[in-house]
Design a protein around this motif. Sequence first.
Motif, PDB file in Angstrom:
ATOM      1  N   THR A  46      -3.811  -1.809  12.384  1.00  0.00           N
ATOM      2  CA  THR A  46      -3.079  -0.686  12.979  1.00  0.00           C
ATOM      3  C   THR A  46      -2.082  -0.158  11.960  1.00  0.00           C
ATOM      4  N   ASP A  47      -1.440   0.928  12.289  1.00  0.00           N
ATOM      5  CA  ASP A  47      -0.457   1.513  11.375  1.00  0.00           C
ATOM      6  C   ASP A  47       0.709   0.567  11.110  1.00  0.00           C
ATOM      7  N   THR A  48       1.014  -0.287  12.073  1.00  0.00           N
ATOM      8  CA  THR A  48       2.197  -1.138  11.963  1.00  0.00           C
ATOM      9  C   THR A  48       1.890  -2.631  11.868  1.00  0.00           C
ATOM     10  N   SER A  49       0.604  -3.022  11.901  1.00  0.00           N
ATOM     11  CA  SER A  49       0.313  -4.455  11.781  1.00  0.00           C
ATOM     12  C   SER A  49       0.674  -4.918  10.376  1.00  0.00           C
ATOM     13  N   LEU A  50       1.304  -6.075  10.312  1.00  0.00           N
ATOM     14  CA  LEU A  50       1.837  -6.584   9.057  1.00  0.00           C
ATOM     15  C   LEU A  50       0.752  -7.304   8.261  1.00  0.00           C
ATOM     16  N   PHE A  51       0.593  -6.899   6.998  1.00  0.00           N
ATOM     17  CA  PHE A  51      -0.465  -7.452   6.146  1.00  0.00           C
ATOM     18  C   PHE A  51      -0.340  -8.962   5.995  1.00  0.00           C
ATOM     19  N   LYS A  52       0.856  -9.424   5.662  1.00  0.00           N
ATOM     20  CA  LYS A  52       1.049 -10.846   5.388  1.00  0.00           C
ATOM     21  C   LYS A  52       0.978 -11.679   6.670  1.00  0.00           C
ATOM     22  N   ASP A  90      -3.011 -12.272   6.855  1.00  0.00           N
ATOM     23  CA  ASP A  90      -3.050 -13.324   5.820  1.00  0.00           C
ATOM     24  C   ASP A  90      -3.110 -12.797   4.388  1.00  0.00           C
ATOM     25  N   ALA A  91      -2.466 -11.675   4.122  1.00  0.00           N
ATOM     26  CA  ALA A  91      -2.422 -11.144   2.763  1.00  0.00           C
ATOM     27  C   ALA A  91      -1.432 -11.961   1.930  1.00  0.00           C
ATOM     28  N   ASP A  92      -1.745 -12.122   0.659  1.00  0.00           N
ATOM     29  CA  ASP A  92      -0.823 -12.787  -0.253  1.00  0.00           C
ATOM     30  C   ASP A  92      -0.398 -11.777  -1.324  1.00  0.00           C
ATOM     31  N   SER A  93       0.436 -12.224  -2.252  1.00  0.00           N
ATOM     32  CA  SER A  93       0.965 -11.301  -3.266  1.00  0.00           C
ATOM     33  C   SER A  93      -0.132 -10.750  -4.176  1.00  0.00           C
ATOM     34  N   LEU A  94      -1.155 -11.540  -4.436  1.00  0.00           N
ATOM     35  CA  LEU A  94      -2.262 -11.066  -5.268  1.00  0.00           C
ATOM     36  C   LEU A  94      -2.986  -9.910  -4.577  1.00  0.00           C
ATOM     37  N   ARG A  95      -3.215 -10.043  -3.290  1.00  0.00           N
ATOM     38  CA  ARG A  95      -3.873  -8.949  -2.543  1.00  0.00           C
ATOM     39  C   ARG A  95      -2.999  -7.695  -2.551  1.00  0.00           C
ATOM     40  N   ALA A  96      -1.691  -7.875  -2.432  1.00  0.00           N
ATOM     41  CA  ALA A  96      -0.791  -6.725  -2.460  1.00  0.00           C
ATOM     42  C   ALA A  96      -0.903  -5.986  -3.789  1.00  0.00           C
ATOM     43  N   ILE A  97      -0.972  -6.733  -4.876  1.00  0.00           N
ATOM     44  CA  ILE A  97      -1.118  -6.118  -6.194  1.00  0.00           C
ATOM     45  C   ILE A  97      -2.487  -5.442  -6.318  1.00  0.00           C
ATOM     46  N   GLU A  98      -3.514  -6.040  -5.744  1.00  0.00           N
ATOM     47  CA  GLU A  98      -4.842  -5.412  -5.748  1.00  0.00           C
ATOM     48  C   GLU A  98      -4.809  -4.087  -4.997  1.00  0.00           C
ATOM     49  N   ILE A  99      -4.116  -4.062  -3.860  1.00  0.00           N
ATOM     50  CA  ILE A  99      -3.996  -2.821  -3.078  1.00  0.00           C
ATOM     51  C   ILE A  99      -3.280  -1.767  -3.919  1.00  0.00           C
ATOM     52  N   LEU A 100      -2.167  -2.144  -4.534  1.00  0.00           N
ATOM     53  CA  LEU A 100      -1.410  -1.218  -5.372  1.00  0.00           C
ATOM     54  C   LEU A 100      -2.294  -0.641  -6.475  1.00  0.00           C
ATOM     55  N   ARG A 136       7.916  -2.441   0.207  1.00  0.00           N
ATOM     56  CA  ARG A 136       7.758  -1.449   1.286  1.00  0.00           C
ATOM     57  C   ARG A 136       6.323  -1.411   1.821  1.00  0.00           C
ATOM     58  N   MET A 137       5.402  -1.982   1.067  1.00  0.00           N
ATOM     59  CA  MET A 137       3.980  -1.895   1.414  1.00  0.00           C
ATOM     60  C   MET A 137       3.559  -3.074   2.298  1.00  0.00           C
ATOM     61  N   VAL A 138       4.205  -3.185   3.449  1.00  0.00           N
ATOM     62  CA  VAL A 138       3.959  -4.320   4.346  1.00  0.00           C
ATOM     63  C   VAL A 138       2.974  -3.990   5.450  1.00  0.00           C
ATOM     64  N   ASN A 139       2.750  -2.697   5.672  1.00  0.00           N
ATOM     65  CA  ASN A 139       1.793  -2.246   6.682  1.00  0.00           C
ATOM     66  C   ASN A 139       1.246  -0.882   6.259  1.00  0.00           C
ATOM     67  N   LEU A 140       0.339  -0.352   7.041  1.00  0.00           N
ATOM     68  CA  LEU A 140      -0.316   0.909   6.684  1.00  0.00           C
ATOM     69  C   LEU A 140       0.690   2.059   6.587  1.00  0.00           C
ATOM     70  N   ASP A 141       1.651   2.114   7.507  1.00  0.00           N
ATOM     71  CA  ASP A 141       2.673   3.164   7.441  1.00  0.00           C
ATOM     72  C   ASP A 141       3.458   3.083   6.133  1.00  0.00           C
ATOM     73  N   GLY A 142       3.835   1.873   5.734  1.00  0.00           N
ATOM     74  CA  GLY A 142       4.580   1.691   4.492  1.00  0.00           C
ATOM     75  C   GLY A 142       3.781   2.107   3.277  1.00  0.00           C
ATOM     76  N   VAL A 143       2.509   1.744   3.259  1.00  0.00           N
ATOM     77  CA  VAL A 143       1.641   2.113   2.129  1.00  0.00           C
ATOM     78  C   VAL A 143       1.502   3.626   2.050  1.00  0.00           C
ATOM     79  N   GLU A 144       1.288   4.259   3.184  1.00  0.00           N
ATOM     80  CA  GLU A 144       1.142   5.715   3.195  1.00  0.00           C
ATOM     81  C   GLU A 144       2.423   6.385   2.672  1.00  0.00           C
ATOM     82  N   SER A 145       3.566   5.875   3.055  1.00  0.00           N
ATOM     83  CA  SER A 145       4.839   6.416   2.594  1.00  0.00           C
ATOM     84  C   SER A 145       4.984   6.276   1.076  1.00  0.00           C
ATOM     85  N   VAL A 146       4.609   5.120   0.543  1.00  0.00           N
ATOM     86  CA  VAL A 146       4.690   4.880  -0.895  1.00  0.00           C
ATOM     87  C   VAL A 146       3.757   5.826  -1.645  1.00  0.00           C
ATOM     88  N   VAL A 147       2.541   5.979  -1.146  1.00  0.00           N
ATOM     89  CA  VAL A 147       1.573   6.890  -1.789  1.00  0.00           C
ATOM     90  C   VAL A 147       2.087   8.324  -1.724  1.00  0.00           C
TER      91      VAL A 147
END
Length: 90
Positions: free
Chosen positions: A34-40, A44-54, A72-83
């Motif tokens: 969802t837009d607000t579900s937390l990746f970690k 079960d996202a870890d820091s490596l996955r976060a860097i892969e997403i980036l 800030r990239m903890v959920n879909l809303d945060g990622v969209e804001s960063v992009v």
Amino acid sequence: MTTPDKTVASREARKAKIKEIVCRILEIDPAELTDTSLFKEEHDADSLRAIEILAALEREFDITIEQDELSRMVNLDGVESVVDRALPAR
């Protein structure tokens, strides 16, 4: 000139692409994200996955995202804001 309808359509297309990238990297079904579900915490996202997403977002949208934006990239809303912030002004 960009019309409001085109702006909304391009924003929705960008959001769909972001969701596709995140789901692929986190190896989850799009229905689970969802837009607000937390990746970690919820996916079960870890820091490596976060860097892969980036990195995938940088390639897809031809942008540069500073690593300090990862916090800030903890959920879909945060990622969209960063992009959105990393995209050049139009």
